[in-house]
Design a protein around this motif. Sequence first.
Motif, PDB file in Angstrom:
ATOM      1  N   MET A   1      13.287 -78.648 -33.735  1.00 48.32           N
ATOM      2  CA  MET A   1      14.653 -78.202 -34.049  1.00 48.32           C
ATOM      3  C   MET A   1      15.395 -77.781 -32.792  1.00 48.32           C
ATOM      4  SD  MET A   1      14.156 -75.993 -37.564  1.00 48.32           S
ATOM      5  CE  MET A   1      12.767 -75.036 -36.994  1.00 48.32           C
ATOM      6  N   GLY A   2      14.710 -77.009 -31.943  1.00 43.50           N
ATOM      7  CA  GLY A   2      15.365 -76.557 -30.724  1.00 43.50           C
ATOM      8  C   GLY A   2      15.736 -77.698 -29.800  1.00 43.50           C
ATOM      9  N   ALA A   3      14.838 -78.688 -29.662  1.00 43.86           N
ATOM     10  CA  ALA A   3      15.113 -79.821 -28.775  1.00 43.86           C
ATOM     11  C   ALA A   3      16.288 -80.647 -29.269  1.00 43.86           C
ATOM     12  CB  ALA A   3      13.863 -80.703 -28.653  1.00 43.86           C
ATOM     13  N   THR A   4      16.303 -80.961 -30.565  1.00 43.78           N
ATOM     14  CA  THR A   4      17.372 -81.826 -31.094  1.00 43.78           C
ATOM     15  C   THR A   4      18.725 -81.107 -31.120  1.00 43.78           C
ATOM     16  OG1 THR A   4      16.604 -81.199 -33.315  1.00 43.78           O
ATOM     17  CG2 THR A   4      15.872 -83.323 -32.450  1.00 43.78           C
ATOM     18  N   LEU A   5      18.729 -79.857 -31.560  1.00 48.75           N
ATOM     19  CA  LEU A   5      20.000 -79.121 -31.582  1.00 48.75           C
ATOM     20  C   LEU A   5      20.484 -78.841 -30.160  1.00 48.75           C
ATOM     21  CD1 LEU A   5      19.330 -76.582 -34.492  1.00 48.75           C
ATOM     22  CD2 LEU A   5      20.722 -78.662 -34.563  1.00 48.75           C
ATOM     23  N   GLY A   6      19.554 -78.466 -29.264  1.00 53.52           N
ATOM     24  CA  GLY A   6      19.940 -78.249 -27.867  1.00 53.52           C
ATOM     25  C   GLY A   6      20.433 -79.527 -27.216  1.00 53.52           C
ATOM     26  N   GLY A   7      19.768 -80.661 -27.509  1.00 60.09           N
ATOM     27  CA  GLY A   7      20.211 -81.948 -26.967  1.00 60.09           C
ATOM     28  C   GLY A   7      21.590 -82.329 -27.465  1.00 60.09           C
ATOM     29  N   ALA A   8      21.850 -82.078 -28.757  1.00 64.85           N
ATOM     30  CA  ALA A   8      23.175 -82.385 -29.313  1.00 64.85           C
ATOM     31  C   ALA A   8      24.259 -81.542 -28.643  1.00 64.85           C
ATOM     32  CB  ALA A   8      23.169 -82.145 -30.826  1.00 64.85           C
ATOM     33  N   MET A   9      23.971 -80.242 -28.426  1.00 54.65           N
ATOM     34  CA  MET A   9      24.940 -79.384 -27.756  1.00 54.65           C
ATOM     35  C   MET A   9      25.123 -79.798 -26.287  1.00 54.65           C
ATOM     36  SD  MET A   9      26.016 -77.382 -30.097  1.00 54.65           S
ATOM     37  CE  MET A   9      25.731 -78.771 -31.215  1.00 54.65           C
ATOM     38  N   GLY A  10      24.046 -80.324 -25.689  1.00 49.78           N
ATOM     39  CA  GLY A  10      24.156 -80.813 -24.316  1.00 49.78           C
ATOM     40  C   GLY A  10      25.089 -81.999 -24.208  1.00 49.78           C
ATOM     41  N   LEU A  11      25.065 -82.884 -25.200  1.00 51.36           N
ATOM     42  CA  LEU A  11      25.987 -84.031 -25.201  1.00 51.36           C
ATOM     43  C   LEU A  11      27.432 -83.574 -25.353  1.00 51.36           C
ATOM     44  CD1 LEU A  11      23.959 -86.581 -27.363  1.00 51.36           C
ATOM     45  CD2 LEU A  11      24.443 -86.705 -24.916  1.00 51.36           C
ATOM     46  N   ILE A  12      27.647 -82.534 -26.176  1.00 51.74           N
ATOM     47  CA  ILE A  12      29.007 -81.988 -26.291  1.00 51.74           C
ATOM     48  C   ILE A  12      29.441 -81.399 -24.949  1.00 51.74           C
ATOM     49  CG2 ILE A  12      30.404 -80.188 -27.382  1.00 51.74           C
ATOM     50  CD1 ILE A  12      28.771 -80.555 -29.918  1.00 51.74           C
ATOM     51  N   GLY A  13      28.534 -80.674 -24.300  1.00 49.23           N
ATOM     52  CA  GLY A  13      28.854 -80.093 -22.996  1.00 49.23           C
ATOM     53  C   GLY A  13      29.189 -81.150 -21.966  1.00 49.23           C
ATOM     54  N   ALA A  14      28.504 -82.296 -22.040  1.00 46.09           N
ATOM     55  CA  ALA A  14      28.791 -83.391 -21.103  1.00 46.09           C
ATOM     56  C   ALA A  14      30.191 -83.941 -21.311  1.00 46.09           C
ATOM     57  CB  ALA A  14      27.746 -84.497 -21.276  1.00 46.09           C
ATOM     58  N   GLN A  15      30.690 -83.891 -22.549  1.00 46.34           N
ATOM     59  CA  GLN A  15      32.058 -84.354 -22.819  1.00 46.34           C
ATOM     60  C   GLN A  15      33.095 -83.331 -22.368  1.00 46.34           C
ATOM     61  OE1 GLN A  15      32.983 -87.388 -24.093  1.00 46.34           O
ATOM     62  NE2 GLN A  15      30.791 -87.894 -23.866  1.00 46.34           N
ATOM     63  N   ILE A  16      32.731 -82.029 -22.490  1.00 47.31           N
ATOM     64  CA  ILE A  16      33.685 -80.982 -22.137  1.00 47.31           C
ATOM     65  C   ILE A  16      33.836 -80.875 -20.616  1.00 47.31           C
ATOM     66  CG2 ILE A  16      34.108 -78.485 -22.220  1.00 47.31           C
ATOM     67  CD1 ILE A  16      32.659 -78.458 -24.917  1.00 47.31           C
TER      68      ILE A  16
ATOM     69  N   LEU B   1      15.810 -76.136 -22.979  1.00 50.75           N
ATOM     70  CA  LEU B   1      16.308 -74.784 -23.218  1.00 50.75           C
ATOM     71  C   LEU B   1      16.388 -74.486 -24.712  1.00 50.75           C
ATOM     72  CD1 LEU B   1      19.150 -74.533 -20.532  1.00 50.75           C
ATOM     73  CD2 LEU B   1      16.880 -73.479 -20.466  1.00 50.75           C
ATOM     74  N   GLY B   2      16.810 -75.478 -25.487  1.00 47.49           N
ATOM     75  CA  GLY B   2      16.874 -75.296 -26.943  1.00 47.49           C
ATOM     76  C   GLY B   2      15.505 -75.055 -27.547  1.00 47.49           C
ATOM     77  N   MET B   3      14.495 -75.765 -27.044  1.00 48.93           N
ATOM     78  CA  MET B   3      13.132 -75.556 -27.540  1.00 48.93           C
ATOM     79  C   MET B   3      12.691 -74.102 -27.335  1.00 48.93           C
ATOM     80  SD  MET B   3      11.473 -79.075 -26.021  1.00 48.93           S
ATOM     81  CE  MET B   3       9.769 -78.592 -26.250  1.00 48.93           C
ATOM     82  N   GLY B   4      12.907 -73.595 -26.110  1.00 49.60           N
ATOM     83  CA  GLY B   4      12.517 -72.210 -25.835  1.00 49.60           C
ATOM     84  C   GLY B   4      13.309 -71.214 -26.664  1.00 49.60           C
ATOM     85  N   ALA B   5      14.612 -71.464 -26.812  1.00 44.07           N
ATOM     86  CA  ALA B   5      15.470 -70.544 -27.562  1.00 44.07           C
ATOM     87  C   ALA B   5      15.060 -70.480 -29.028  1.00 44.07           C
ATOM     88  CB  ALA B   5      16.925 -70.976 -27.435  1.00 44.07           C
ATOM     89  N   MET B   6      14.803 -71.638 -29.639  1.00 44.05           N
ATOM     90  CA  MET B   6      14.436 -71.648 -31.054  1.00 44.05           C
ATOM     91  C   MET B   6      13.063 -71.007 -31.269  1.00 44.05           C
ATOM     92  SD  MET B   6      15.361 -72.384 -34.139  1.00 44.05           S
ATOM     93  CE  MET B   6      16.651 -73.624 -34.209  1.00 44.05           C
TER      94      MET B   6
END
Length: 591
Positions: A346-361, A375-380
Amino acid sequence: MQKIWYQITEHLIPVFRRRLSGVDALPQLAVLGLLSGLITGGVILIFRLAIEWPLERFLPGEGSESFENLDLLTRGLLPLAGALSLGLLFHRLATHDRKVGVVHVMERLNYHQGYISIRSAIVQFISGVATVVSGQSAGREGPAVHLGAAFSSLMGQWMRLPNNSIRTLVACGCAAAISASFNTPISGVIFAMEVVMMEYTIAGFTPIILAAVSAAVVTQAVYGSEPAFNVPALTMNSLLEIPWILAIAVIIGIAAALFIQLVDTMGKHHHRPVLLRIVTAGLLMVPFAILVPETMGIGYDTVNETINGQLGFWLLLGAGVAKLIITSLSIGLGMPSGVIGPTLFMGATLGGAMGLIGAQIMPEHASSVGVYAILGMGAMMGAVLQAPLAALMALMELTHNANIILPGMLIITTSSLVTSEAFGKKSLFLTILKNQGLSYQNSPVIQALRRVSVGAIMDRSILRTERHLTVGDARKVLKSEPKWLVVEGSNGPTALLPAVDLARYIEDTEKLVSEEEIEPPESIDLMDIPANRRDVAPVQYQATLEEALDEFESTNAEALYVQRHVAPMIQRVYGVVLKSDIESYYQYRRS
């Protein structure tokens, strides 16, 4: 040879046990830690083989995680058939035999001094293999922790070690299991102490570290030295990413709180028949298996693809949300699934998805998707387990990259705070324990009492004697200069008598006989003479000081005699313990 074995069993092992009853038996604990790690490493190898061997032959494509290559019908039927089989198995078991996983290990530590049965280990092995092989949303690390703790506990029980040592062995087994599963010995050590034991002690670190290292050596001999995930060289591009990392921490903290809440809500149905609950979990898995097959099994192939930036935004977001929902529902309904692997997914996929948004921003400043996935893996993991230090150590060992420490510390602590403080959620394991009507006592006093056995503080200056003695027998009893006399009754010891009181009575009687010229008594009744007698109750030699205090409370005894079974129907008394001895010992250790 027979003489050597006699020396070992009659002299060396009793001395070994006696040293272990104290809190400072580091050499003995170190030996136990090494043995625990080697045994756990071997058990985890067999467990992994039992999962990977059938999947590599059954699943199309390469590896043991390619559930996505199955046709739609098989993807739908496989988890349902697995849930039905597991439901029937658990239906035939007694309620106490159905308990598996990390929560069960914590329960046995808190209520049973770490004693885990071989039956429990067998049930965990079968159910752990079945959940993963049948494509449930499950991890193998939770069952591995149970197996490591169980076999380490069984080793201590076989050696008849004091209970405080068995507790340490359970922690060694937990650390060794995590170390063997991820090839991360440091995070295994921290997980055992932060999540399972909930305490840090200098004496505990040494055996647990040795257990984690020896288990890692065993698995590296078979699987190599690579960690569980293929992590490329990662680094944070710019400090300007910190606001976005904090935003991701908040999102993952909310997701972790939702995960814990769903498990808690579904857990309120634990009074319903186990067959109904597990089959319902299997039915709920069917649409997820058909529509989002990445949620099936352990899912480490998806985690690897996420870290290496091979998946798109919508797939990452959909897989992460789907994994969160189906895993929480399944675990809450009683599916014997591990939770550590799914939290990393869960952490990897959600963190990866947020990373793609950050790349667009901010395309010129954003780091790679792999950085955000890690980072998402560790956070979750940190938020769901409320174990920030274990999560940070896992990040460091999985990446072999010190550059991940700064953003890792930031995102893990923030997400853990959001989950615990903003939403008031405790660790998932503590939440499940509470749902079962159980608690986990980890106050400093309780922890101190659990670390020491009664054998460390008992008074060994005792002598067992009959209630009625002649004057000559009484003198013989006092000749050995015991401090306490354990008075025997028809069903074992009935009272504790200071030897000095008997000596005083004999002296007073002799003076009375010489002064008043009366006949001396033919016998002495130890229960009738003036003395400071204490009511007694038994306590086993392996018991901790916490168990001894509980015995004082439940029996209202004034003293406990420490006994051990040496043969069928034969108990040997080794010493006595007063309540004041326990209080004095704790006060001394604290000062």
